[in-house]
Design a protein around this motif. Sequence first.
Motif, PDB file in Angstrom:
ATOM      1  N   VAL A 146       0.853  -1.193   0.000  1.00  0.00           N
ATOM      2  CA  VAL A 146       0.000   0.000   0.000  1.00  0.00           C
ATOM      3  C   VAL A 146       0.886   1.239   0.000  1.00  0.00           C
ATOM      4  O   VAL A 146       1.747   1.397   0.874  1.00  0.00           O
ATOM      5  CB  VAL A 146      -0.933   0.022   1.226  1.00  0.00           C
ATOM      6  CG1 VAL A 146      -1.780   1.293   1.216  1.00  0.00           C
ATOM      7  CG2 VAL A 146      -1.824  -1.215   1.248  1.00  0.00           C
ATOM      8  N   ILE A 147       0.677   2.111  -0.986  1.00  0.00           N
ATOM      9  CA  ILE A 147       1.364   3.395  -1.044  1.00  0.00           C
ATOM     10  C   ILE A 147       0.312   4.441  -0.701  1.00  0.00           C
ATOM     11  O   ILE A 147      -0.731   4.521  -1.370  1.00  0.00           O
ATOM     12  CB  ILE A 147       1.967   3.666  -2.437  1.00  0.00           C
ATOM     13  CG1 ILE A 147       2.944   2.542  -2.822  1.00  0.00           C
ATOM     14  CG2 ILE A 147       2.687   4.996  -2.464  1.00  0.00           C
ATOM     15  CD1 ILE A 147       2.357   1.460  -3.671  1.00  0.00           C
ATOM     16  N   SER A 148       0.549   5.217   0.360  1.00  0.00           N
ATOM     17  CA  SER A 148      -0.507   6.100   0.846  1.00  0.00           C
ATOM     18  C   SER A 148       0.036   7.430   1.341  1.00  0.00           C
ATOM     19  O   SER A 148       1.247   7.638   1.431  1.00  0.00           O
ATOM     20  CB  SER A 148      -1.283   5.419   1.982  1.00  0.00           C
ATOM     21  OG  SER A 148      -0.448   5.280   3.123  1.00  0.00           O
ATOM     22  N   ARG A 149      -0.900   8.317   1.690  1.00  0.00           N
ATOM     23  CA  ARG A 149      -0.564   9.668   2.141  1.00  0.00           C
ATOM     24  C   ARG A 149      -0.235   9.738   3.621  1.00  0.00           C
ATOM     25  O   ARG A 149       0.160  10.784   4.130  1.00  0.00           O
ATOM     26  CB  ARG A 149      -1.749  10.603   1.864  1.00  0.00           C
ATOM     27  CG  ARG A 149      -3.039  10.176   2.562  1.00  0.00           C
ATOM     28  CD  ARG A 149      -4.151  11.180   2.340  1.00  0.00           C
ATOM     29  NE  ARG A 149      -5.426  10.723   2.861  1.00  0.00           N
ATOM     30  CZ  ARG A 149      -5.768  10.738   4.150  1.00  0.00           C
ATOM     31  NH1 ARG A 149      -4.902  11.142   5.045  1.00  0.00           N
ATOM     32  NH2 ARG A 149      -6.962  10.321   4.529  1.00  0.00           N
ATOM     33  N   GLY A 150      -0.416   8.671   4.354  1.00  0.00           N
ATOM     34  CA  GLY A 150      -0.186   8.709   5.795  1.00  0.00           C
ATOM     35  C   GLY A 150      -1.288   9.470   6.498  1.00  0.00           C
ATOM     36  O   GLY A 150      -2.460   9.386   6.128  1.00  0.00           O
ATOM     37  N   ASP A 151      -0.915  10.265   7.522  1.00  0.00           N
ATOM     38  CA  ASP A 151      -1.917  10.973   8.339  1.00  0.00           C
ATOM     39  C   ASP A 151      -2.391  12.281   7.722  1.00  0.00           C
ATOM     40  O   ASP A 151      -3.418  12.826   8.129  1.00  0.00           O
ATOM     41  CB  ASP A 151      -1.334  11.278   9.734  1.00  0.00           C
ATOM     42  CG  ASP A 151      -1.062  10.014  10.523  1.00  0.00           C
ATOM     43  OD1 ASP A 151      -1.750   9.004  10.275  1.00  0.00           O
ATOM     44  OD2 ASP A 151      -0.157  10.030  11.385  1.00  0.00           O
ATOM     45  N   LEU A 152      -1.660  12.797   6.766  1.00  0.00           N
ATOM     46  CA  LEU A 152      -1.995  14.101   6.198  1.00  0.00           C
ATOM     47  C   LEU A 152      -3.226  13.997   5.298  1.00  0.00           C
ATOM     48  O   LEU A 152      -3.234  13.212   4.349  1.00  0.00           O
ATOM     49  CB  LEU A 152      -0.819  14.639   5.386  1.00  0.00           C
ATOM     50  CG  LEU A 152      -0.854  16.121   5.015  1.00  0.00           C
ATOM     51  CD1 LEU A 152      -0.780  16.978   6.273  1.00  0.00           C
ATOM     52  CD2 LEU A 152       0.302  16.454   4.083  1.00  0.00           C
ATOM     53  N   PRO A 153      -4.290  14.774   5.569  1.00  0.00           N
ATOM     54  CA  PRO A 153      -5.531  14.655   4.788  1.00  0.00           C
ATOM     55  C   PRO A 153      -5.477  15.388   3.448  1.00  0.00           C
ATOM     56  O   PRO A 153      -6.256  16.305   3.191  1.00  0.00           O
ATOM     57  CB  PRO A 153      -6.584  15.258   5.724  1.00  0.00           C
ATOM     58  CG  PRO A 153      -5.831  16.298   6.495  1.00  0.00           C
ATOM     59  CD  PRO A 153      -4.441  15.749   6.681  1.00  0.00           C
ATOM     60  N   GLY A 174      -4.258   7.010  -2.013  1.00  0.00           N
ATOM     61  CA  GLY A 174      -3.208   6.002  -2.084  1.00  0.00           C
ATOM     62  C   GLY A 174      -3.518   4.962  -3.132  1.00  0.00           C
ATOM     63  O   GLY A 174      -4.481   5.077  -3.904  1.00  0.00           O
ATOM     64  N   LEU A 175      -2.707   3.916  -3.142  1.00  0.00           N
ATOM     65  CA  LEU A 175      -2.812   2.861  -4.148  1.00  0.00           C
ATOM     66  C   LEU A 175      -2.503   1.524  -3.474  1.00  0.00           C
ATOM     67  O   LEU A 175      -1.562   1.421  -2.686  1.00  0.00           O
ATOM     68  CB  LEU A 175      -1.818   3.128  -5.276  1.00  0.00           C
ATOM     69  CG  LEU A 175      -2.071   2.539  -6.663  1.00  0.00           C
ATOM     70  CD1 LEU A 175      -3.419   2.997  -7.213  1.00  0.00           C
ATOM     71  CD2 LEU A 175      -0.959   2.944  -7.604  1.00  0.00           C
ATOM     72  N   ILE A 176      -3.289   0.509  -3.795  1.00  0.00           N
ATOM     73  CA  ILE A 176      -3.095  -0.833  -3.252  1.00  0.00           C
ATOM     74  C   ILE A 176      -2.745  -1.768  -4.400  1.00  0.00           C
ATOM     75  O   ILE A 176      -3.468  -1.806  -5.401  1.00  0.00           O
ATOM     76  CB  ILE A 176      -4.372  -1.349  -2.560  1.00  0.00           C
ATOM     77  CG1 ILE A 176      -4.851  -0.387  -1.483  1.00  0.00           C
ATOM     78  CG2 ILE A 176      -4.146  -2.747  -1.985  1.00  0.00           C
ATOM     79  CD1 ILE A 176      -6.288  -0.629  -1.044  1.00  0.00           C
ATOM     80  N   ILE A 177      -1.667  -2.497  -4.263  1.00  0.00           N
ATOM     81  CA  ILE A 177      -1.353  -3.570  -5.214  1.00  0.00           C
ATOM     82  C   ILE A 177      -1.516  -4.866  -4.435  1.00  0.00           C
ATOM     83  O   ILE A 177      -0.800  -5.112  -3.467  1.00  0.00           O
ATOM     84  CB  ILE A 177       0.073  -3.441  -5.791  1.00  0.00           C
ATOM     85  CG1 ILE A 177       0.181  -2.197  -6.672  1.00  0.00           C
ATOM     86  CG2 ILE A 177       0.394  -4.660  -6.643  1.00  0.00           C
ATOM     87  CD1 ILE A 177       0.509  -0.937  -5.936  1.00  0.00           C
ATOM     88  N   ALA A 178      -2.496  -5.673  -4.840  1.00  0.00           N
ATOM     89  CA  ALA A 178      -2.867  -6.845  -4.049  1.00  0.00           C
ATOM     90  C   ALA A 178      -2.764  -8.133  -4.840  1.00  0.00           C
ATOM     91  O   ALA A 178      -3.003  -8.162  -6.053  1.00  0.00           O
ATOM     92  CB  ALA A 178      -4.292  -6.695  -3.511  1.00  0.00           C
ATOM     93  N   THR A 179      -2.426  -9.180  -4.129  1.00  0.00           N
ATOM     94  CA  THR A 179      -2.475 -10.540  -4.668  1.00  0.00           C
ATOM     95  C   THR A 179      -3.934 -11.016  -4.622  1.00  0.00           C
ATOM     96  O   THR A 179      -4.782 -10.364  -4.000  1.00  0.00           O
ATOM     97  CB  THR A 179      -1.634 -11.489  -3.804  1.00  0.00           C
ATOM     98  OG1 THR A 179      -2.233 -11.552  -2.484  1.00  0.00           O
ATOM     99  CG2 THR A 179      -0.200 -11.013  -3.692  1.00  0.00           C
ATOM    100  N   PRO A 180      -4.245 -12.170  -5.222  1.00  0.00           N
ATOM    101  CA  PRO A 180      -5.583 -12.733  -5.038  1.00  0.00           C
ATOM    102  C   PRO A 180      -5.921 -12.943  -3.558  1.00  0.00           C
ATOM    103  O   PRO A 180      -7.049 -12.682  -3.140  1.00  0.00           O
ATOM    104  CB  PRO A 180      -5.510 -14.058  -5.796  1.00  0.00           C
ATOM    105  CG  PRO A 180      -4.535 -13.786  -6.892  1.00  0.00           C
ATOM    106  CD  PRO A 180      -3.490 -12.915  -6.253  1.00  0.00           C
ATOM    107  N   TYR A 186      -7.727  -5.151   2.290  1.00  0.00           N
ATOM    108  CA  TYR A 186      -7.872  -3.699   2.103  1.00  0.00           C
ATOM    109  C   TYR A 186      -8.421  -3.356   0.714  1.00  0.00           C
ATOM    110  O   TYR A 186      -9.269  -2.474   0.567  1.00  0.00           O
ATOM    111  CB  TYR A 186      -6.511  -3.044   2.327  1.00  0.00           C
ATOM    112  CG  TYR A 186      -6.508  -1.537   2.494  1.00  0.00           C
ATOM    113  CD1 TYR A 186      -7.685  -0.795   2.499  1.00  0.00           C
ATOM    114  CD2 TYR A 186      -5.304  -0.868   2.655  1.00  0.00           C
ATOM    115  CE1 TYR A 186      -7.652   0.587   2.667  1.00  0.00           C
ATOM    116  CE2 TYR A 186      -5.255   0.508   2.826  1.00  0.00           C
ATOM    117  CZ  TYR A 186      -6.436   1.234   2.829  1.00  0.00           C
ATOM    118  OH  TYR A 186      -6.394   2.594   2.996  1.00  0.00           O
ATOM    119  N   SER A 187      -7.965  -4.061  -0.305  1.00  0.00           N
ATOM    120  CA  SER A 187      -8.428  -3.786  -1.667  1.00  0.00           C
ATOM    121  C   SER A 187      -9.939  -3.928  -1.791  1.00  0.00           C
ATOM    122  O   SER A 187     -10.600  -3.138  -2.463  1.00  0.00           O
ATOM    123  CB  SER A 187      -7.722  -4.721  -2.662  1.00  0.00           C
ATOM    124  OG  SER A 187      -8.187  -4.509  -3.978  1.00  0.00           O
TER     125      SER A 187
END
Length: 288
Positions: A146-153, A174-180, A186-187
Amino acid sequence: MRTKTIGLIAHTEKAGVAKLARDVIREFKERSLKVIVENQTAKIAKQKASGSIARIAQRSDLIVVLGGDGTILNVVAMASKNLKPIFGINVGSLGFLTTVNSSAYREVVDAIATGRISYSKRALLSVELRTNRRVLLSVHALNDAVISRGDLPRLIRLNAKVNGEALTEFNADGLIIATPTGSTAYSLSAGGPILSPESGVFVITPICPHVLTNRSVIVSDSSVIEISPGSTEFPTFLSVDGREPVRLPAKAQIAIRRARVMLQLGFLPDVSFFSVLRHKLKWTGSNV
């Protein structure tokens, strides 16, 4: 091949897990199977300790995990390249990975001892964080990166490539790269699709995208997915399987591909991925 050595690893803060560990060990020993116990698990169960999670993974044929889905994610992370087949016994509410309640531990032990366990092959992600051609982090993930912004809105911009070709710039939380396996985590909460374990794909799911046409994209698990921040104005973070987030440095690039190692996840003979889905998601209907 018959399982000869069982590794036992528990979530030591779960209520009742010490007694469960002792009961499981006793049942295996009655069936003449060797059990090696992880250090912290051995401490609460008052058993002989056989080493860390990594050491248990090296020495066992099968790892029995007492806990929840998060416990399995931790074992996968600690075992790394020495990952062995895992069977999860849930202590608490049933999960997608730990599908058997602790009250059925005798059934699990018997199925393992008689070779009646079925296995589902689960792909892992290989996640590499680098900058200026220097590798800063290289880890495996069973669920997601997961690549995300953290706490900053504030929204962040993330550039995505698949096999070297530009996909798009995501303007999102943010962006989620998920396996099956991770597609039901989260995805799924972010609106992504459910993928069957052997589907041979990964999914890229944006988190709260600003552009309504930004939706989940399914790619082959032979693909190389590259993510880089579109701006350094706001901090961006990487978290793998829910672990402590790492702040991305300037000019960071994240490369995600299928790992060489995979997980064989054990199930009882009458349990399937779809039966777990029906139970967890409370699906009903005339044919259920």
